[in-house]
Design a protein around this motif. Structure first.
Motif, PDB file in Angstrom:
ATOM      1  N   LEU A  84      83.183  17.771  -8.315  1.00 21.11           N
ATOM      2  CA  LEU A  84      82.748  16.585  -9.055  1.00 21.11           C
ATOM      3  C   LEU A  84      81.368  16.134  -8.607  1.00 21.11           C
ATOM      4  O   LEU A  84      80.519  15.771  -9.432  1.00 21.11           O
ATOM      5  N   GLU A  85      81.110  16.193  -7.292  1.00 17.23           N
ATOM      6  CA  GLU A  85      79.809  15.795  -6.755  1.00 17.23           C
ATOM      7  C   GLU A  85      78.708  16.781  -7.137  1.00 17.23           C
ATOM      8  O   GLU A  85      77.541  16.406  -7.243  1.00 17.23           O
ATOM      9  N   GLN A  86      79.089  18.035  -7.354  1.00 14.46           N
ATOM     10  CA  GLN A  86      78.122  19.076  -7.667  1.00 14.46           C
ATOM     11  C   GLN A  86      77.948  19.293  -9.168  1.00 14.46           C
ATOM     12  O   GLN A  86      77.506  20.358  -9.595  1.00 14.46           O
ATOM     13  N   GLY A  87      78.272  18.308  -9.957  1.00 10.81           N
ATOM     14  CA  GLY A  87      78.048  18.382 -11.389  1.00 10.81           C
ATOM     15  C   GLY A  87      79.299  18.437 -12.234  1.00 10.81           C
ATOM     16  O   GLY A  87      79.234  18.348 -13.460  1.00 10.81           O
ATOM     17  N   GLY A  88      80.464  18.585 -11.589  1.00 11.34           N
ATOM     18  CA  GLY A  88      81.698  18.671 -12.347  1.00 11.34           C
ATOM     19  C   GLY A  88      82.016  17.424 -13.142  1.00 11.34           C
ATOM     20  O   GLY A  88      82.606  17.506 -14.225  1.00 11.34           O
TER      21      GLY A  88
END
Length: 228
Positions: A84-88
C-alpha cells in the motif's frame, strides 16, 4: 510489416502510456508490445493502463514485483502495508476495490521472462550462472544484483558480456536518465515513470525511443509512489 516494441515500468501512469503509444504510431492490430512489468502501483490509473493494454493483439506482459502484489490482492484481498505504501493504495482506488475478472486474467497470464530469439526480456534481472529454468522468482522479480553489476560497468565505461544473450532488457531499477541506456548487452528500460521521470518505449530492432512527458507534469498535484 509489424514492429516489436519494449516498454518500461508504467506504474499506473496511463497518460504516459497513451503518449508513448501515440508518439510511436503503435498499430494495435499488428505491432508487438513487450511490457517489462509493473503496470500497477504509483500513479492513479492502473485500471486504465490494463484496459489499454488489453487492446493490443500481440502483447507479452512480463511479471513485475508490483504486478505480483496486485494480483495477490485481486485474488485474495490481501493488502500488505508495504505494498500500500509503495503505490498499492492508488491501484486499489483505481478499481474502487473491485477489479474485473478480465484484469485478474491479464495478470495471471504474465510470464516470468520472455525470450525472443537471442533477446531476453525480464523485469528485475537474472543470475547469469544459472539457466533460465533455474532462476528463482525473487531474482526475476525483485533482485537488483544483475542491474547493479551492469550499471557499474556503464559508469566505468567498461564493455563486455554479462550473459550468453545478444540483448537483455530489464525494468525494475530506475535510471537517472530520460532515455534507456545500454551497458554491455543489457538495456535499462525503467526511466523513472513511477517517480519524477518519463515512460520509455523502444523499437527493439531500430532502437528508436518514444518517451512520454515527465510523468509528474501529466498528473499535477499528485505524487507517485513513495521512495524507500
Amino acid at each position: 510489416m509489424h514492429r516489436t516494441f519494449v516498454i518500461g515500468d508504467i506504474h499506473g501512469a496511463y497518460r504516459a502510456l497513451r503518449q508513448c503509444l501515440e508518439r510511436s504510431s503503435f498499430d494495435f492490430e499488428h505491432d508487438h508490445l513487450i511490457c517489462l512489468g509493473d503496470v500497477a502501483d504509483g500513479w492513479p490509473e492502473t485500471r486504465a493502463c490494463i484496459d489499454k493494454l488489453l487492446r493490443v493483439k500481440n502483447l507479452v506482459h512480463v511479471l513485475g514485483n508490483h504486478d505480483f502484489w496486485t494480483l495477490e490482492w485481486m485474488e485474495t484481498g490481501m493488502m500488505e502495508d508495504l505494498w500500500l505504501e509503495q503505490g498499492g493504495k492508488a491501484t486499489v482506488e483505481s478499481y474502487n476495490h473491485q477489479p474485473p475478472a478480465g484484469h485478474v486474467r491479464y495478470l495471471k497470464r504474465a510470464v516470468p521472462y520472455y525470450q525472443l530469439g537471442q533477446k531476453l526480456f525480464v523485469h528485475a534481472g537474472i543470475d547469469p550462472k544459472l539457466p533460465l529454468e533455474k532462476q528463482s522468482r525473487h531474482t526475476l522479480l525483485w533482485d537488483r544484483n544483475f542491474a547493479r553489476t551492469a550499471y557499474d560497468l556503464y559508469i566505468k565505461e567498461i564493455s563486455g558480456k554479462l550473459t550468453s544473450f545478444e540483448e537483455v532488457y530489464i525494468g525494475h531499477t530506475p535510471i537517472p536518465f530520460s532515455n534507456p541506456i545500454q551497458s554491455c548487452e543489457v538495456w535499462f528500460m525503467d526511466t523513472g515513470a513511477g517517480w519524477e521521470g518519463v515512460l520509455s518505449m523502444m523499437d527493439v530492432d531500430t532502437k528508436e525511443i518514444f518517451a512520454s512527458d515527465p510523468v509528474p507534469l501529466l498528473y499535477p498535484g499528485i505524487t507517485g509512489r513513495k521512495r524507500r
